[in-house]
Design a protein around this motif. Sequence first.
Motif, PDB file in Angstrom:
ATOM      1  N   MET A 200      -7.326   1.972   0.281  1.00  0.00           N
ATOM      2  CA  MET A 200      -5.961   1.884   0.222  1.00  0.00           C
ATOM      3  C   MET A 200      -5.438   0.257   0.401  1.00  0.00           C
ATOM      4  O   MET A 200      -4.789  -0.496  -0.091  1.00  0.00           O
ATOM      5  CB  MET A 200      -4.869   2.763   1.174  1.00  0.00           C
ATOM      6  CG  MET A 200      -3.432   2.295   0.999  1.00  0.00           C
ATOM      7  SD  MET A 200      -2.855   2.438  -0.636  1.00  0.00           S
ATOM      8  CE  MET A 200      -2.918   4.406  -1.129  1.00  0.00           C
ATOM      9  N   ASP A 201      -6.170  -0.240   1.734  1.00  0.00           N
ATOM     10  CA  ASP A 201      -5.927  -1.439   2.208  1.00  0.00           C
ATOM     11  C   ASP A 201      -6.310  -2.513   1.226  1.00  0.00           C
ATOM     12  O   ASP A 201      -5.827  -3.653   0.987  1.00  0.00           O
ATOM     13  CB  ASP A 201      -6.599  -1.786   3.544  1.00  0.00           C
ATOM     14  CG  ASP A 201      -6.123  -0.972   4.610  1.00  0.00           C
ATOM     15  OD1 ASP A 201      -4.934  -0.710   4.614  1.00  0.00           O
ATOM     16  OD2 ASP A 201      -6.618  -0.680   5.452  1.00  0.00           O
ATOM     17  N   ARG A 202      -7.695  -2.310   0.493  1.00  0.00           N
ATOM     18  CA  ARG A 202      -8.088  -2.990  -0.547  1.00  0.00           C
ATOM     19  C   ARG A 202      -7.159  -3.153  -1.786  1.00  0.00           C
ATOM     20  O   ARG A 202      -6.926  -4.145  -2.138  1.00  0.00           O
ATOM     21  CB  ARG A 202      -9.381  -2.711  -1.018  1.00  0.00           C
ATOM     22  CG  ARG A 202     -10.400  -2.519   0.143  1.00  0.00           C
ATOM     23  CD  ARG A 202     -11.842  -1.923  -0.368  1.00  0.00           C
ATOM     24  NE  ARG A 202     -12.721  -1.931   0.805  1.00  0.00           N
ATOM     25  CZ  ARG A 202     -13.946  -1.442   0.710  1.00  0.00           C
ATOM     26  NH1 ARG A 202     -14.399  -1.012  -0.519  1.00  0.00           N
ATOM     27  NH2 ARG A 202     -14.799  -1.382   1.805  1.00  0.00           N
ATOM     28  N   ILE A 203      -6.581  -1.938  -2.284  1.00  0.00           N
ATOM     29  CA  ILE A 203      -5.700  -1.840  -3.349  1.00  0.00           C
ATOM     30  C   ILE A 203      -4.450  -2.655  -3.079  1.00  0.00           C
ATOM     31  O   ILE A 203      -3.844  -3.258  -3.874  1.00  0.00           O
ATOM     32  CB  ILE A 203      -5.428  -0.428  -3.685  1.00  0.00           C
ATOM     33  CG1 ILE A 203      -6.658   0.216  -4.058  1.00  0.00           C
ATOM     34  CG2 ILE A 203      -4.260  -0.421  -4.829  1.00  0.00           C
ATOM     35  CD1 ILE A 203      -6.567   1.851  -4.210  1.00  0.00           C
ATOM     36  N   ILE A 204      -4.121  -2.245  -1.984  1.00  0.00           N
ATOM     37  CA  ILE A 204      -2.770  -3.178  -1.561  1.00  0.00           C
ATOM     38  C   ILE A 204      -2.986  -4.723  -1.369  1.00  0.00           C
ATOM     39  O   ILE A 204      -2.208  -5.510  -1.765  1.00  0.00           O
ATOM     40  CB  ILE A 204      -2.219  -2.457  -0.086  1.00  0.00           C
ATOM     41  CG1 ILE A 204      -1.888  -1.161  -0.368  1.00  0.00           C
ATOM     42  CG2 ILE A 204      -0.953  -3.490   0.320  1.00  0.00           C
ATOM     43  CD1 ILE A 204      -1.080  -0.441   0.955  1.00  0.00           C
ATOM     44  N   ARG A 205      -4.060  -5.128  -0.851  1.00  0.00           N
ATOM     45  CA  ARG A 205      -4.305  -6.512  -0.973  1.00  0.00           C
ATOM     46  C   ARG A 205      -4.405  -7.012  -2.429  1.00  0.00           C
ATOM     47  O   ARG A 205      -3.957  -8.166  -2.616  1.00  0.00           O
ATOM     48  CB  ARG A 205      -5.869  -6.677  -0.061  1.00  0.00           C
ATOM     49  CG  ARG A 205      -5.470  -6.427   1.256  1.00  0.00           C
ATOM     50  CD  ARG A 205      -6.838  -7.388   2.036  1.00  0.00           C
ATOM     51  NE  ARG A 205      -7.893  -6.701   1.929  1.00  0.00           N
ATOM     52  CZ  ARG A 205      -8.541  -5.736   2.520  1.00  0.00           C
ATOM     53  NH1 ARG A 205      -7.796  -5.431   3.490  1.00  0.00           N
ATOM     54  NH2 ARG A 205      -9.573  -5.216   2.119  1.00  0.00           N
ATOM     55  N   MET A 206      -4.957  -6.245  -3.395  1.00  0.00           N
ATOM     56  CA  MET A 206      -5.144  -6.699  -4.417  1.00  0.00           C
ATOM     57  C   MET A 206      -3.593  -7.074  -5.198  1.00  0.00           C
ATOM     58  O   MET A 206      -3.553  -7.910  -6.274  1.00  0.00           O
ATOM     59  CB  MET A 206      -5.684  -5.561  -5.461  1.00  0.00           C
ATOM     60  CG  MET A 206      -7.141  -5.597  -5.117  1.00  0.00           C
ATOM     61  SD  MET A 206      -8.283  -4.621  -6.040  1.00  0.00           S
ATOM     62  CE  MET A 206      -7.866  -4.664  -7.853  1.00  0.00           C
ATOM     63  N   ILE A 207      -2.626  -5.928  -4.855  1.00  0.00           N
ATOM     64  CA  ILE A 207      -1.523  -6.200  -5.576  1.00  0.00           C
ATOM     65  C   ILE A 207      -0.541  -6.863  -4.730  1.00  0.00           C
ATOM     66  O   ILE A 207       0.735  -7.092  -5.195  1.00  0.00           O
ATOM     67  CB  ILE A 207      -0.897  -4.795  -6.036  1.00  0.00           C
ATOM     68  CG1 ILE A 207      -0.589  -3.663  -4.894  1.00  0.00           C
ATOM     69  CG2 ILE A 207      -1.694  -3.874  -6.911  1.00  0.00           C
ATOM     70  CD1 ILE A 207       0.231  -2.746  -5.134  1.00  0.00           C
ATOM     71  N   ALA A 208      -0.954  -7.074  -3.699  1.00  0.00           N
ATOM     72  CA  ALA A 208       0.145  -7.679  -2.404  1.00  0.00           C
ATOM     73  C   ALA A 208       0.711  -9.048  -2.956  1.00  0.00           C
ATOM     74  O   ALA A 208       1.743  -9.112  -2.958  1.00  0.00           O
ATOM     75  CB  ALA A 208      -0.614  -7.859  -1.141  1.00  0.00           C
ATOM     76  N   PRO A 209      -0.155  -9.744  -3.817  1.00  0.00           N
ATOM     77  CA  PRO A 209       0.552 -11.010  -4.275  1.00  0.00           C
ATOM     78  C   PRO A 209       1.698 -10.863  -5.158  1.00  0.00           C
ATOM     79  O   PRO A 209       2.591 -11.564  -5.130  1.00  0.00           O
ATOM     80  CB  PRO A 209      -0.664 -11.869  -4.880  1.00  0.00           C
ATOM     81  CG  PRO A 209      -1.958 -11.260  -4.198  1.00  0.00           C
ATOM     82  CD  PRO A 209      -1.821  -9.791  -3.680  1.00  0.00           C
ATOM     83  N   LEU A 210       1.535  -9.655  -6.050  1.00  0.00           N
ATOM     84  CA  LEU A 210       2.333  -9.618  -6.961  1.00  0.00           C
ATOM     85  C   LEU A 210       3.574  -9.118  -6.436  1.00  0.00           C
ATOM     86  O   LEU A 210       4.848  -9.301  -6.609  1.00  0.00           O
ATOM     87  CB  LEU A 210       1.905  -8.459  -8.110  1.00  0.00           C
ATOM     88  CG  LEU A 210       2.861  -7.972  -9.303  1.00  0.00           C
ATOM     89  CD1 LEU A 210       2.995  -9.298 -10.365  1.00  0.00           C
ATOM     90  CD2 LEU A 210       2.289  -6.950 -10.012  1.00  0.00           C
ATOM     91  N   LEU A 211       3.694  -8.095  -5.351  1.00  0.00           N
ATOM     92  CA  LEU A 211       4.784  -7.478  -4.744  1.00  0.00           C
ATOM     93  C   LEU A 211       5.339  -8.651  -3.981  1.00  0.00           C
ATOM     94  O   LEU A 211       6.498  -8.473  -3.720  1.00  0.00           O
ATOM     95  CB  LEU A 211       4.159  -6.512  -3.986  1.00  0.00           C
ATOM     96  CG  LEU A 211       3.759  -5.032  -4.760  1.00  0.00           C
ATOM     97  CD1 LEU A 211       3.230  -3.929  -4.019  1.00  0.00           C
ATOM     98  CD2 LEU A 211       4.736  -4.586  -5.806  1.00  0.00           C
ATOM     99  N   ARG A 212       4.468  -9.545  -3.476  1.00  0.00           N
ATOM    100  CA  ARG A 212       5.074 -10.434  -2.454  1.00  0.00           C
ATOM    101  C   ARG A 212       6.203 -11.402  -3.514  1.00  0.00           C
ATOM    102  O   ARG A 212       7.247 -11.971  -2.813  1.00  0.00           O
ATOM    103  CB  ARG A 212       4.128 -11.417  -1.941  1.00  0.00           C
ATOM    104  CG  ARG A 212       3.555 -10.650  -0.642  1.00  0.00           C
ATOM    105  CD  ARG A 212       2.923 -11.766   0.489  1.00  0.00           C
ATOM    106  NE  ARG A 212       1.885 -12.534  -0.251  1.00  0.00           N
ATOM    107  CZ  ARG A 212       0.575 -12.011  -0.187  1.00  0.00           C
ATOM    108  NH1 ARG A 212       0.243 -10.985   0.539  1.00  0.00           N
ATOM    109  NH2 ARG A 212      -0.195 -12.853  -0.617  1.00  0.00           N
TER     110      ARG A 212
END
Length: 329
Positions: A200-212
């Motif tokens: 989950m941490d890896r997935i969140i890191r992948m989409i984090a820039p978009l969500l940020r």
Amino acid sequence: MSILELAARKTRDTLRIYWELVRIIVPVTVLTEAMARAGIIEAMSPALAPVMQLFGLPPEFALVWMTGMLVGIWGAVPVIFTLVPPAELTVADITVISALLLFAHALPIEQKIIQKAGPGFVLTTALRIAGGMIYALILHHIFAATGWLSQPLNPAWIPMAAASDWLGFFVGLVEALIAMFLILLFLAWGLELLKWLGIMDRIIRMIAPLLRLAGIRAEAAQFTMVGLLLGISYGGGLLIREARSGSLSPRQIFISCVFMGFAHAVIEDTLVVMAIGADAVSVLVGRVIFAVAATALIAWFVRALPDSVFFAWAFNRPDRQTAVGAVNG
């Protein structure tokens, strides 16, 4: 805590959230179906017919839009080709009406779920409708100016109308509720397993820039991701639990719900409208880009609001407020 104990706790949590959703979905769905069968929705739709001219759509599509907003995409799609034959439509037409439906559908149910997490019903509903109208207008003017997607419509699927009797309706409702419970349970277990494995941490890191870019922080990312992929019923259901725990700030909850209102169920809903002929780039890529940009603008405005204004107009103050600092998150 052992895996069995964790699974049992997640199952109990899921049952509590599921019961909250059932209490919303069943009465609203039955009431809306009754309104549709009584002709109330059809009687209301002529008021929207002039609005269709703004989007270059046939006036008959007012009924499609009204049905979608009240019943949902699955209720609106069968109406499209009963009102206007496919031969009289272009790919641009079906893409624009699909954009309106994707942003604002099943509002009585989905917005009630969002309201349970805290954001105000009226404001978030208005944002979804306005966002859909703005995006549909953008598409219409691009298509009109360029001639893009002006070819005649050739849908891969022409849906038939739903069963006409109440028995069929209730059978379908029960099947949908059973499927929803299984999906929620799978999500609860699956998310916990993904956390435990570190995926989950890896997935969140992948989409984090978009969500940020949309103003969504890491603590709300996983629930927003579930809503983005599977829909508000699932992402919102999980968000209700976190909102009540006090682990997320009210402003983050609001921003996440706004984003999910603009872009949710991008798997199922996108496949449905693509099957009837909508352009994939417009209803998926363009929609997500618009959602990120619009949510970022709203997030900037929301963070600038004083607490008194935010809680008066945008958010129902939670029963279990944590630290004062969480309010401004």
